[in-house]
Motif scaffolding. Structure first.
Motif, PDB file in Angstrom:
ATOM      1  N   MET A  76       0.717  -1.226   0.191  1.00 56.96           N
ATOM      2  CA  MET A  76      -0.001   0.018   0.058  1.00 56.96           C
ATOM      3  C   MET A  76       0.847   1.213  -0.041  1.00 56.96           C
ATOM      4  SD  MET A  76      -3.034  -0.936   2.574  1.00 56.96           S
ATOM      5  CE  MET A  76      -2.137  -1.719   3.813  1.00 56.96           C
ATOM      6  N   ILE A  77       0.579   2.332  -0.943  1.00 63.00           N
ATOM      7  CA  ILE A  77       1.436   3.303  -0.986  1.00 63.00           C
ATOM      8  C   ILE A  77       0.594   4.701  -1.171  1.00 63.00           C
ATOM      9  CG2 ILE A  77       3.634   2.290  -2.023  1.00 63.00           C
ATOM     10  CD1 ILE A  77       2.413   3.327  -5.017  1.00 63.00           C
ATOM     11  N   GLY A  78      -0.784   4.638  -1.151  1.00 62.73           N
ATOM     12  CA  GLY A  78      -1.838   5.563  -1.000  1.00 62.73           C
ATOM     13  C   GLY A  78      -3.107   5.289  -1.170  1.00 62.73           C
ATOM     14  N   SER A  79      -3.898   6.065  -1.401  1.00 61.26           N
ATOM     15  CA  SER A  79      -5.447   5.814  -1.197  1.00 61.26           C
ATOM     16  C   SER A  79      -6.171   6.831  -2.189  1.00 61.26           C
ATOM     17  CB  SER A  79      -5.856   6.029   0.025  1.00 61.26           C
ATOM     18  OG  SER A  79      -5.152   5.363   1.138  1.00 61.26           O
ATOM     19  N   VAL A  80      -7.290   6.209  -2.724  1.00 63.89           N
ATOM     20  CA  VAL A  80      -8.267   6.942  -3.545  1.00 63.89           C
ATOM     21  C   VAL A  80      -9.547   6.589  -2.788  1.00 63.89           C
ATOM     22  CG1 VAL A  80      -9.565   7.116  -5.573  1.00 63.89           C
ATOM     23  CG2 VAL A  80      -7.036   6.433  -5.822  1.00 63.89           C
ATOM     24  N   MET A  81     -10.266   7.906  -2.624  1.00 66.62           N
ATOM     25  CA  MET A  81     -11.597   7.874  -1.860  1.00 66.62           C
ATOM     26  C   MET A  81     -12.592   8.549  -2.525  1.00 66.62           C
ATOM     27  SD  MET A  81     -10.636   8.107   1.977  1.00 66.62           S
ATOM     28  CE  MET A  81     -12.251   7.617   2.964  1.00 66.62           C
ATOM     29  N   ILE A  82     -13.863   8.335  -2.878  1.00 70.29           N
ATOM     30  CA  ILE A  82     -14.812   8.955  -3.436  1.00 70.29           C
ATOM     31  C   ILE A  82     -15.805   9.107  -2.132  1.00 70.29           C
ATOM     32  CG2 ILE A  82     -16.759   9.251  -5.217  1.00 70.29           C
ATOM     33  CD1 ILE A  82     -15.051   7.331  -6.976  1.00 70.29           C
ATOM     34  N   LEU A  83     -16.095  10.639  -1.730  1.00 67.48           N
ATOM     35  CA  LEU A  83     -16.953  10.809  -0.542  1.00 67.48           C
ATOM     36  C   LEU A  83     -18.142  11.924  -0.978  1.00 67.48           C
ATOM     37  CD1 LEU A  83     -14.070  10.998   2.082  1.00 67.48           C
ATOM     38  CD2 LEU A  83     -15.546   9.086   1.552  1.00 67.48           C
ATOM     39  N   GLN A  84     -18.906  12.130  -0.308  1.00 62.69           N
ATOM     40  CA  GLN A  84     -20.017  13.103  -0.435  1.00 62.69           C
ATOM     41  C   GLN A  84     -20.305  13.579   0.966  1.00 62.69           C
ATOM     42  OE1 GLN A  84     -23.070  11.313  -2.670  1.00 62.69           O
ATOM     43  NE2 GLN A  84     -23.743  10.114  -0.853  1.00 62.69           N
ATOM     44  N   PHE A  85     -20.516  15.121   0.699  1.00 66.85           N
ATOM     45  CA  PHE A  85     -20.875  15.734   2.061  1.00 66.85           C
ATOM     46  C   PHE A  85     -21.738  16.880   1.449  1.00 66.85           C
ATOM     47  CE2 PHE A  85     -16.622  14.368   2.688  1.00 66.85           C
ATOM     48  CZ  PHE A  85     -16.741  13.767   3.893  1.00 66.85           C
ATOM     49  N   GLU A  86     -22.645  17.237   2.323  1.00 62.40           N
ATOM     50  CA  GLU A  86     -23.752  18.455   2.179  1.00 62.40           C
ATOM     51  C   GLU A  86     -22.915  19.691   1.812  1.00 62.40           C
ATOM     52  OE1 GLU A  86     -26.943  18.404   1.594  1.00 62.40           O
ATOM     53  OE2 GLU A  86     -27.282  16.095   2.040  1.00 62.40           O
ATOM     54  N   THR A  87     -21.882  19.897   2.466  1.00 62.59           N
ATOM     55  CA  THR A  87     -21.163  21.406   2.150  1.00 62.59           C
ATOM     56  C   THR A  87     -19.708  21.040   2.165  1.00 62.59           C
ATOM     57  OG1 THR A  87     -20.720  21.645   4.729  1.00 62.59           O
ATOM     58  CG2 THR A  87     -23.025  22.501   3.713  1.00 62.59           C
ATOM     59  N   ASP A  88     -18.885  22.046   1.776  1.00 60.65           N
ATOM     60  CA  ASP A  88     -17.501  22.096   1.698  1.00 60.65           C
ATOM     61  C   ASP A  88     -17.151  21.946   3.109  1.00 60.65           C
ATOM     62  OD1 ASP A  88     -17.535  21.979  -1.031  1.00 60.65           O
ATOM     63  OD2 ASP A  88     -17.127  23.939  -1.225  1.00 60.65           O
ATOM     64  N   GLN A  89     -17.560  22.579   3.872  1.00 54.90           N
ATOM     65  CA  GLN A  89     -17.072  22.788   5.323  1.00 54.90           C
ATOM     66  C   GLN A  89     -17.188  21.067   6.029  1.00 54.90           C
ATOM     67  OE1 GLN A  89     -19.501  24.702   4.122  1.00 54.90           O
ATOM     68  NE2 GLN A  89     -18.474  26.780   4.200  1.00 54.90           N
ATOM     69  N   GLU A  90     -18.359  20.500   5.932  1.00 52.32           N
ATOM     70  CA  GLU A  90     -18.297  19.162   6.214  1.00 52.32           C
ATOM     71  C   GLU A  90     -16.988  18.182   5.754  1.00 52.32           C
ATOM     72  OE1 GLU A  90     -22.131  17.171   5.460  1.00 52.32           O
ATOM     73  OE2 GLU A  90     -23.221  18.593   6.613  1.00 52.32           O
ATOM     74  N   MET A  91     -16.797  18.475   4.356  1.00 53.27           N
ATOM     75  CA  MET A  91     -15.851  17.957   3.931  1.00 53.27           C
ATOM     76  C   MET A  91     -14.648  18.263   4.655  1.00 53.27           C
ATOM     77  SD  MET A  91     -12.878  17.422   1.889  1.00 53.27           S
ATOM     78  CE  MET A  91     -12.773  19.328   1.312  1.00 53.27           C
ATOM     79  N   GLN A  92     -14.143  19.571   4.856  1.00 50.87           N
ATOM     80  CA  GLN A  92     -12.969  19.971   5.514  1.00 50.87           C
ATOM     81  C   GLN A  92     -12.741  19.545   6.812  1.00 50.87           C
ATOM     82  OE1 GLN A  92     -10.725  21.888   3.912  1.00 50.87           O
ATOM     83  NE2 GLN A  92      -9.439  21.452   5.479  1.00 50.87           N
ATOM     84  N   ALA A  93     -14.203  19.115   7.685  1.00 49.18           N
ATOM     85  CA  ALA A  93     -14.107  18.862   8.840  1.00 49.18           C
ATOM     86  C   ALA A  93     -13.669  17.299   8.958  1.00 49.18           C
ATOM     87  CB  ALA A  93     -15.481  18.967   9.463  1.00 49.18           C
ATOM     88  N   TRP A  94     -14.043  16.655   7.959  1.00 46.08           N
ATOM     89  CA  TRP A  94     -13.584  15.104   7.597  1.00 46.08           C
ATOM     90  C   TRP A  94     -12.024  15.026   7.604  1.00 46.08           C
ATOM     91  CZ3 TRP A  94     -11.072  13.585   3.285  1.00 46.08           C
ATOM     92  CH2 TRP A  94     -10.580  12.461   3.338  1.00 46.08           C
ATOM     93  N   TYR A  95     -11.790  16.076   6.534  1.00 42.17           N
ATOM     94  CA  TYR A  95     -10.216  16.057   6.203  1.00 42.17           C
ATOM     95  C   TYR A  95      -9.502  16.326   7.524  1.00 42.17           C
ATOM     96  CZ  TYR A  95      -5.976  17.701   3.939  1.00 42.17           C
ATOM     97  OH  TYR A  95      -4.936  17.895   3.521  1.00 42.17           O
ATOM     98  N   ASN A  96      -9.843  17.280   8.349  1.00 42.01           N
ATOM     99  CA  ASN A  96      -9.180  17.910   9.408  1.00 42.01           C
ATOM    100  C   ASN A  96      -9.011  16.814  10.602  1.00 42.01           C
ATOM    101  OD1 ASN A  96      -8.509  20.400   8.323  1.00 42.01           O
ATOM    102  ND2 ASN A  96     -10.231  21.278   9.235  1.00 42.01           N
ATOM    103  N   SER A  97      -9.902  15.910  10.489  1.00 38.60           N
ATOM    104  CA  SER A  97      -9.787  14.594  11.620  1.00 38.60           C
ATOM    105  C   SER A  97      -9.487  13.292  11.243  1.00 38.60           C
ATOM    106  CB  SER A  97     -11.231  14.674  12.142  1.00 38.60           C
ATOM    107  OG  SER A  97     -12.362  14.285  11.270  1.00 38.60           O
TER     108      SER A  97
END
Length: 96
Positions: free
Chosen positions: A53-74
């Motif tokens: 394993m050398i990386g990842s690909v994910m396809i995600l969906q969120f209601e807002t960019d802020q929700e995506m950023q919260a996931w990213y930060n955590s």
């Protein structure tokens, strides 16, 4: 829903796989939470020619960019420095 594709490469230093394996249980628990909340579409590990394993690909969906950023930060792959090169793009899953 806003959809995103995340293409992330792990570090290439000798400790990279150790960081990934240490962060993996927490990361996968987070993915389970995303799936339970209809935010996970698909994902998996990028492998090198030997199957490591050398990386990842994910396809995600969120209601807002802020929700995506919260996931990213955590996410543990972010907070524990597993992913070193990260590309996030707006995405649309084809409904065929």
């Amino acid at each position: 829903m806003n959809q995103y594709v995340i293409i992330a490469r792990d570090g290439t230093d000798e400790q990279a796989i150790d960081r990934r394996m240490a962060a993996r249980p927490t990361h996968l628990e987070g993915v389970k939470n995303l799936k339970d909340n209809n935010q996970y579409i698909s994902g998996g590990a990028i492998l090198d020619d030997s199957g490591k394993m050398i990386g990842s690909v994910m396809i995600l969906q969120f209601e807002t960019d802020q929700e995506m950023q919260a996931w990213y930060n955590s996410d543990s792959y972010i907070t524990q420095n597993v992913w070193q090169t990260i590309e996030i793009k707006s995405f649309r899953v084809a409904n065929v």
